[in-house]
Design a protein around this motif. Structure first.
Motif, PDB file in Angstrom:
ATOM      1  N   MET A   1       0.819  -1.226   0.000  1.00 11.11           N
ATOM      2  CA  MET A   1       0.000   0.000   0.000  1.00 11.11           C
ATOM      3  C   MET A   1       0.847   1.268   0.000  1.00 11.11           C
ATOM      4  O   MET A   1       0.311   2.365  -0.001  1.00 11.11           O
ATOM      5  N   ILE A   2       2.173   1.104  -0.019  1.00  9.85           N
ATOM      6  CA  ILE A   2       3.033   2.279   0.117  1.00  9.85           C
ATOM      7  C   ILE A   2       2.827   3.255  -1.034  1.00  9.85           C
ATOM      8  O   ILE A   2       2.870   4.478  -0.854  1.00  9.85           O
ATOM      9  N   ALA A   3       2.599   2.747  -2.247  1.00  5.63           N
ATOM     10  CA  ALA A   3       2.416   3.630  -3.398  1.00  5.63           C
ATOM     11  C   ALA A   3       1.127   4.436  -3.284  1.00  5.63           C
ATOM     12  O   ALA A   3       1.079   5.606  -3.678  1.00  5.63           O
ATOM     13  N   ILE A   4       0.074   3.823  -2.743  1.00  3.68           N
ATOM     14  CA  ILE A   4      -1.193   4.544  -2.559  1.00  3.68           C
ATOM     15  C   ILE A   4      -1.008   5.675  -1.563  1.00  3.68           C
ATOM     16  O   ILE A   4      -1.473   6.799  -1.765  1.00  3.68           O
ATOM     17  N   TRP A   5      -0.292   5.380  -0.468  1.00  5.09           N
ATOM     18  CA  TRP A   5      -0.003   6.435   0.504  1.00  5.09           C
ATOM     19  C   TRP A   5       0.870   7.529  -0.110  1.00  5.09           C
ATOM     20  O   TRP A   5       0.704   8.720   0.181  1.00  5.09           O
ATOM     21  N   ALA A   6       1.802   7.129  -0.969  1.00  6.82           N
ATOM     22  CA  ALA A   6       2.670   8.100  -1.638  1.00  6.82           C
ATOM     23  C   ALA A   6       1.848   9.026  -2.530  1.00  6.82           C
ATOM     24  O   ALA A   6       2.088  10.240  -2.589  1.00  6.82           O
ATOM     25  N   LEU A   7       0.863   8.458  -3.249  1.00  2.19           N
ATOM     26  CA  LEU A   7      -0.001   9.268  -4.107  1.00  2.19           C
ATOM     27  C   LEU A   7      -0.805  10.269  -3.279  1.00  2.19           C
ATOM     28  O   LEU A   7      -0.903  11.455  -3.636  1.00  2.19           O
ATOM     29  N   LEU A   8      -1.370   9.809  -2.170  1.00  2.00           N
ATOM     30  CA  LEU A   8      -2.143  10.713  -1.308  1.00  2.00           C
ATOM     31  C   LEU A   8      -1.262  11.803  -0.730  1.00  2.00           C
ATOM     32  O   LEU A   8      -1.661  12.977  -0.651  1.00  2.00           O
ATOM     33  N   ALA A   9      -0.036  11.441  -0.332  1.00  2.00           N
ATOM     34  CA  ALA A   9       0.898  12.427   0.209  1.00  2.00           C
ATOM     35  C   ALA A   9       1.310  13.435  -0.864  1.00  2.00           C
ATOM     36  O   ALA A   9       1.482  14.633  -0.589  1.00  2.00           O
ATOM     37  N   PHE A  10       1.469  12.952  -2.093  1.00  2.00           N
ATOM     38  CA  PHE A  10       1.826  13.810  -3.220  1.00  2.00           C
ATOM     39  C   PHE A  10       0.775  14.898  -3.416  1.00  2.00           C
ATOM     40  O   PHE A  10       1.092  16.100  -3.496  1.00  2.00           O
ATOM     41  N   ILE A  11      -0.491  14.494  -3.457  1.00  2.00           N
ATOM     42  CA  ILE A  11      -1.574  15.454  -3.660  1.00  2.00           C
ATOM     43  C   ILE A  11      -1.690  16.407  -2.472  1.00  2.00           C
ATOM     44  O   ILE A  11      -1.816  17.622  -2.634  1.00  2.00           O
ATOM     45  N   ALA A  12      -1.618  15.855  -1.249  1.00  3.41           N
ATOM     46  CA  ALA A  12      -1.767  16.684  -0.044  1.00  3.41           C
ATOM     47  C   ALA A  12      -0.652  17.724   0.063  1.00  3.41           C
ATOM     48  O   ALA A  12      -0.903  18.886   0.420  1.00  3.41           O
ATOM     49  N   SER A  13       0.579  17.315  -0.252  1.00  8.29           N
ATOM     50  CA  SER A  13       1.706  18.255  -0.121  1.00  8.29           C
ATOM     51  C   SER A  13       1.587  19.391  -1.130  1.00  8.29           C
ATOM     52  O   SER A  13       1.908  20.553  -0.813  1.00  8.29           O
ATOM     53  N   ILE A  14       1.105  19.089  -2.327  1.00  6.09           N
ATOM     54  CA  ILE A  14       0.943  20.136  -3.341  1.00  6.09           C
ATOM     55  C   ILE A  14      -0.140  21.118  -2.930  1.00  6.09           C
ATOM     56  O   ILE A  14       0.034  22.342  -3.021  1.00  6.09           O
ATOM     57  N   VAL A  15      -1.269  20.584  -2.470  1.00  6.48           N
ATOM     58  CA  VAL A  15      -2.374  21.444  -2.026  1.00  6.48           C
ATOM     59  C   VAL A  15      -1.924  22.323  -0.853  1.00  6.48           C
ATOM     60  O   VAL A  15      -2.191  23.533  -0.825  1.00  6.48           O
ATOM     61  N   PHE A  16      -1.200  21.730   0.111  1.00  3.50           N
ATOM     62  CA  PHE A  16      -0.743  22.495   1.275  1.00  3.50           C
ATOM     63  C   PHE A  16       0.222  23.600   0.852  1.00  3.50           C
ATOM     64  O   PHE A  16       0.080  24.757   1.257  1.00  3.50           O
ATOM     65  N   TRP A  17       1.197  23.255   0.032  1.00  3.45           N
ATOM     66  CA  TRP A  17       2.230  24.224  -0.345  1.00  3.45           C
ATOM     67  C   TRP A  17       1.659  25.355  -1.197  1.00  3.45           C
ATOM     68  O   TRP A  17       2.032  26.520  -1.041  1.00  3.45           O
ATOM     69  N   ASN A  18       0.732  25.002  -2.086  1.00  2.48           N
ATOM     70  CA  ASN A  18       0.198  26.003  -3.009  1.00  2.48           C
ATOM     71  C   ASN A  18      -0.987  26.773  -2.429  1.00  2.48           C
ATOM     72  O   ASN A  18      -1.038  28.003  -2.511  1.00  2.48           O
TER      73      ASN A  18
END
Length: 445
Positions: free
Chosen positions: A1-18
């Motif tokens: 499941m690590i890739a699924i968590w990575a995808l969610l983290a990818f989206i969350a980090s972009i939304v947070f930063w931007n």
């Protein structure tokens, strides 16, 4: 499941930063890429480097930058202004005429070219400046063009369709020809929705017809600006060579398959730049100093769009290395639910997969399993396949990684992050809903 968590983290980090920290989208995408890389552990340097190299070789990276350069050159010449005068002479009396034209053109070009970024580039290069000149904001212009990119997947006979129906899983459930009519009707449903949306957007934004005094009579606009119609030639030449009546004789006599040898997304901007340089030669700089200034003015947009595209594709490559498609396939295979819930779950999963991947890659990885999951609940195989392709067509409107988003933003010269929410609200989620209704038979195909 690590890739699924990575995808969610990818989206969350972009939304947070931007969105939260209010930093630009280029920075946000770099942060997202680093966050995804961190999930690779000891393999992070290797995966991130390979992802970066792959992204630099992507055609969309080149196309996004090429169209920015083309738009700056066009701005220095009267070529596009004359073309817009002609278009306004014919359609300027309609409220939101450029928006309707862009939507229909997206469907027509999508039914022929099928590649989302190509659809956006070809249609947007003409309609985005026209919309902006007609009083439509850059954000709305880019939203409409990027939101129509997915129609290349929802009409036969795209490569994505053949990838799906050519899989052993799907061929065991239906003949390849069985999907042609259902998919064509599904494509018309998607086009119909976009036209209704265009009507709403025109009214919502209070768009008005071009004032009569601002519309040049048809004869005069054609007499003055007929050469600007040549801007369609760089679109037509690659299209005819790859998919028109010329392509078959070339393939017969040379054994050269032009659709593979000639890339639309690469050659359309190249040919348009060359044509604009020729048509606008009297109005363009004559010295190296003048050209240096043009490049300097374009540099900020080159930086943001270029970094964003490279970071998006780099992160996608790392997610693939982390086995995101395989993990989501396993999740799909484990699902057991009634047809209505299965249609929703399958749709959501495919939309999520289409965020970092193209529609073709999505179909290659999970498409057959998705069709099998829907068929298992009693949905007819051709209907299930059409619905799955509709789900995958959201790739163009799926922030933050949809390539058409950055092509459209480059042409409109806007911050791509400003169209993330409109694309989700007006295109991504509603198209997901259309796919569910098709799967359940509520929208007949």
């Amino acid at each position: 499941m690590i890739a699924i968590w990575a995808l969610l983290a990818f989206i969350a980090s972009i939304v947070f930063w931007n969105a939260v920290l209010k930093r630009n989208i280029g920075e946000a995408m770099i942060v997202g890429f680093v966050v995804v890389g961190a999930f690779a552990g000891r393999d992070a340097p290797k995966y991130m480097w390979e992802g970066f190299v792959n992204s630099m070789q992507e055609e969309v990276t080149f196309a996004g930058l090429a169209f920015i350069f083309m738009s700056f050159i066009l701005a220095k010449t009267p070529v596009l202004d004359r073309l817009i005068d002609i278009l306004n002479s014919f359609l300027g009396r309609l409220r939101g005429g450029p928006i309707y034209t862009s939507t229909v053109a997206g469907g027509m070009f999508g039914a022929i070219a099928h590649v989302g970024a190509s659809v956006t580039a070809a249609v947007g290069s003409v309609t985005v400046p026209w919309m902006k000149r007609s009083g439509v904001s850059g954000e709305l212009s880019a939203t409409v063009v990027a939101g129509c990119a997915g129609m290349g997947v929802t009409f036969p006979f795209s490569a994505t369709m053949f990838i799906l129906v050519g899989s052993s899983t799907v061929t065991g459930m239906m003949a390849a020809d069985d999907i042609i009519v259902p998919l064509a009707i599904a494509g018309l449903w998607c086009l119909g929705y976009r036209l209704v949306l265009s009507y709403y957007l025109v009214r919502k934004n209070g768009l008005q017809p071009i004032a009569p005094e601002d519309r040049i009579p048809v004869k005069r606009s054609l007499r003055v600006g007929w050469t600007s119609l040549l801007l369609f030639v760089p679109i037509l030449i690659p299209l005819l060579l790859t998919r028109g009546p010329v392509a078959a004789p070339i393939a017969h006599y040379t054994d050269l398959v032009m659709s593979s040898a000639l890339s639309l997304i690469t050659w359309i901007p190249v040919l348009m730049i060359l044509l604009v340089l020729f048509l606008g030669r009297r109005h363009l700089p004559k010295t190296s100093t003048g050209w240096w200034k043009v490049l300097g003015d374009a540099a900020p947009q080159f930086g943001v769009i270029g970094i964003t595209i490279v970071a998006a594709f780099s992160a996608s490559a790392v997610l693939a290395k982390l086995k995101l498609p395989q993990q989501l396939t396993a999740m799909l295979e484990s699902l057991s639910a009634p047809s209505w819930l299965m249609a929703i779950l399958v749709g959501i999963i495919i939309v999520i997969i289409a965020i970092p991947l193209t529609a073709s890659a999505t179909m290659a990885s999970v498409g057959p399993v998705a069709v099998a999951a829907l068929v298992g609940t009693g949905i007819a195989a051709p209907v299930a396949a059409a619905a799955v392709l509709v789900f995958a067509s959201t790739e163009g409107a799926s922030p933050p990684s949809g390539a058409p988003i950055y092509v459209a933003s480059g042409i409109a010269r806007i911050d791509p992050s400003k169209i993330f929410m409109p694309l989700l609200k007006y295109y991504c989620i509603p198209i997901l809903g259309i796919g569910v209704l098709i799967a359940l038979g509520l929208l007949p195909v």
